[in-house]
Design a protein around this motif. Structure first.
Motif: not given
Lengths: 111, 114
Positions: B9, B33, B35, B37, B42-43, B45, B91, B102-103, B105-107
């Motif tokens: 984490x 995928x 990403x 941040x 913003x996020x 890719x 992420x 839809x994707x 996402x992990x934390x």
């Protein structure tokens, strides 16, 4: 170049005060427009996908709409637990599953 | 039904060290995928992978960054010789079949470079 712009950057509401978040986009062939919610320290959580102009989707106090140039996320009678950053993203044709995100709108709802 | 799992984490590295970020997609998902941040941004890719294949790496910096998604095990995002500018939240998202879906996402992994 594919681009997503969200406004406002931040929005402060009183509990029960309805409002809308805007997402303007330019994309070379829209495959889908996505709304996500992100809480601090967490990953984005999926809310809606919209595919064509005129489409609308609802979930609890949230309603998403789509036109050829923008999308709106309407929040009706918000509660403090709706406080989060709301992210808009587009997926373009011939770009695989890649999402292009906007900067987000940080929503704060005060009791 | 576990979601997308990312670890660690939090990761602290000194400049010049290597960072390895791991992502286990949701059960039944074969598309991953990554990403990034950055603070106040913003996020963005980075890369899209399927099992044993890189599909789209158009968002990956040309140097020091690499990603893989082996037949067995998690997807790995590797950053060699980290610099302070690499400090960000990374992420991972997974999907079952690619476009139009839809994707999840992990934390995220928060990378801090000292």
């Amino acid at each position: 170049e594919d681009q997503v712009t969200q406004s406002p950057e931040a929005l402060r509401l009183q509990e029960g005060e309805s409002s809308s978040l805007n997402c303007s986009y330019t994309v070379s062939g829209l495959r889908g427009l996505f709304w996500y919610r992100q809480d601090p320290g967490k990953g984005p959580e999926f809310l809606f996908t919209l595919y064509s102009a005129g489409e609308e989707k609802e979930k609890e106090r949230l309603k998403a709409t789509l036109t050829k140039k923008e999308s709106f996320l309407h929040i009706t009678a918000p509660k403090p637990e709706d406080s989060a950053t709301y992210l808009c993203a587009v997926q373009a044709q011939n770009q695989g599953g890649k999402l292009i995100f906007g900067q987000g709108t940080e929503l704060s709802v005060k009791p | 039904n576990a979601g997308v799992m990312q670890n660690p984490r939090h990761l602290v590295r000194r400049r010049g060290q290597e960072a390895r970020l791991r992502c286990s997609p949701m059960k039944g998902h074969s598309h991953v995928y990554w990403y990034r941040q950055l603070p106040e941004e913003g996020l963005k890719f980075m890369v899209y992978l399927q099992k044993e294949n890189i599909i789209d790496e158009s968002g990956m910096p040309k140097e020091r960054f690499s990603a893989e998604f082996p037949k067995e095990g998690p997807s790995i995002l590797r950053i060699q010789q980290v610099v302070r500018g690499d400090s960000a939240a990374y992420f991972c998202a997974s999907g079952r079949s690619g476009p139009n879906e839809k994707l999840f996402f992990g934390s995220g992994t928060q990378l801090s470079v000292l």
